[in-house]
Design an enzyme around this catalytic site. Structure first.
Site, mmCIF file in Angstrom:
data_model
loop_
_atom_site.group_PDB
_atom_site.id
_atom_site.type_symbol
_atom_site.label_atom_id
_atom_site.label_comp_id
_atom_site.label_asym_id
_atom_site.label_seq_id
_atom_site.Cartn_x
_atom_site.Cartn_y
_atom_site.Cartn_z
ATOM 1 C CG HIS A 27 -1.844 1.147 1.298
ATOM 2 N ND1 HIS A 27 -2.805 1.361 0.341
ATOM 3 C CD2 HIS A 27 -1.962 2.161 2.196
ATOM 4 C CE1 HIS A 27 -3.481 2.465 0.646
ATOM 5 N NE2 HIS A 27 -2.989 2.965 1.756
ATOM 6 C CB CYS A 117 -2.738 3.272 -3.176
ATOM 7 S SG CYS A 117 -1.901 1.687 -3.129
#
Length: 188
Positions: A27, A117
């Protein structure tokens, strides 16, 4: 400074890319100062275990959030990873932070291969979305598909040869049948 067994830079600088190692993927967030990051997260969720960047985790519309780095990271490992700096010139830190803060609260049209992301944070840092995870995913899929293609080709060739053999057998039986009929006719 150690964080879950991995050395961390204790003081990220505003504009740094933060890579968070969650099970099965990374992430990404952008550090904006004072212990805060801006990142894409499922709407209404802010804990690291739920701030996933895999498409299947997002049940609602993903949103851009400003949160404390330690909250986003949770129990996962992280590092500062400005890995594209040798390819692209980073924008000034002030511009990166302003751009990040201007997106807070906005919905994010998440697509795992084309708008995720990592795209989000690299767009903020470099002015251009960059995404290596997709390249790795395509390589992995290609690596899996090539052997499957070879197997499919071998099976197809086997089927083709099998059909050709069957056709040859039918032709041979037909030829022998004609010979039997012809030999009967010659005895009559």
């Amino acid at each position: 400074m150690e964080h879950n067994g991995t050395k961390q830079t204790p003081n990220p600088e505003p504009g740094d890319l933060i890579e968070i190692f969650q099970p099965g993927y990374q992430h990404w967030a952008i550090y904006i100062g004072n212990g805060n990051v801006v990142h894409v997260t499922p709407n209404g969720v802010g804990l690291a275990s739920s701030s996933a960047s895999s498409g299947s985790v997002f049940s609602g519309t993903p949103t851009v959030k400003k949160e404390k780095l330690n909250i986003v990271v949770g129990v996962d490992r992280y590092r500062i990873n400005n890995k594209y700096d040798h390819h692209y010139e980073p924008l000034p830190a002030k511009v990166i932070v302003e751009r990040a803060l201007s997106r807070v609260g906005q919905d994010f049209s998440y697509r795992i291969l084309s708008n995720n992301c990592e795209h989000f944070v690299t767009l903020l840092r470099y002015g251009k979305p960059v995404f290596q995870q997709a390249d790795r995913g395509v390589e992995a899929m290609s690596a899996a598909l090539v052997p499957m293609g070879v197997v499919a080709a071998v099976l197809s060739l086997g089927l083709l040869f099998s059909r050709q053999r069957q056709k040859q057998k039918v032709q041979q039986i037909w030829k022998e049948s004609l010979q039997v009929v012809a030999s009967r006719d010659s005895f009559s």
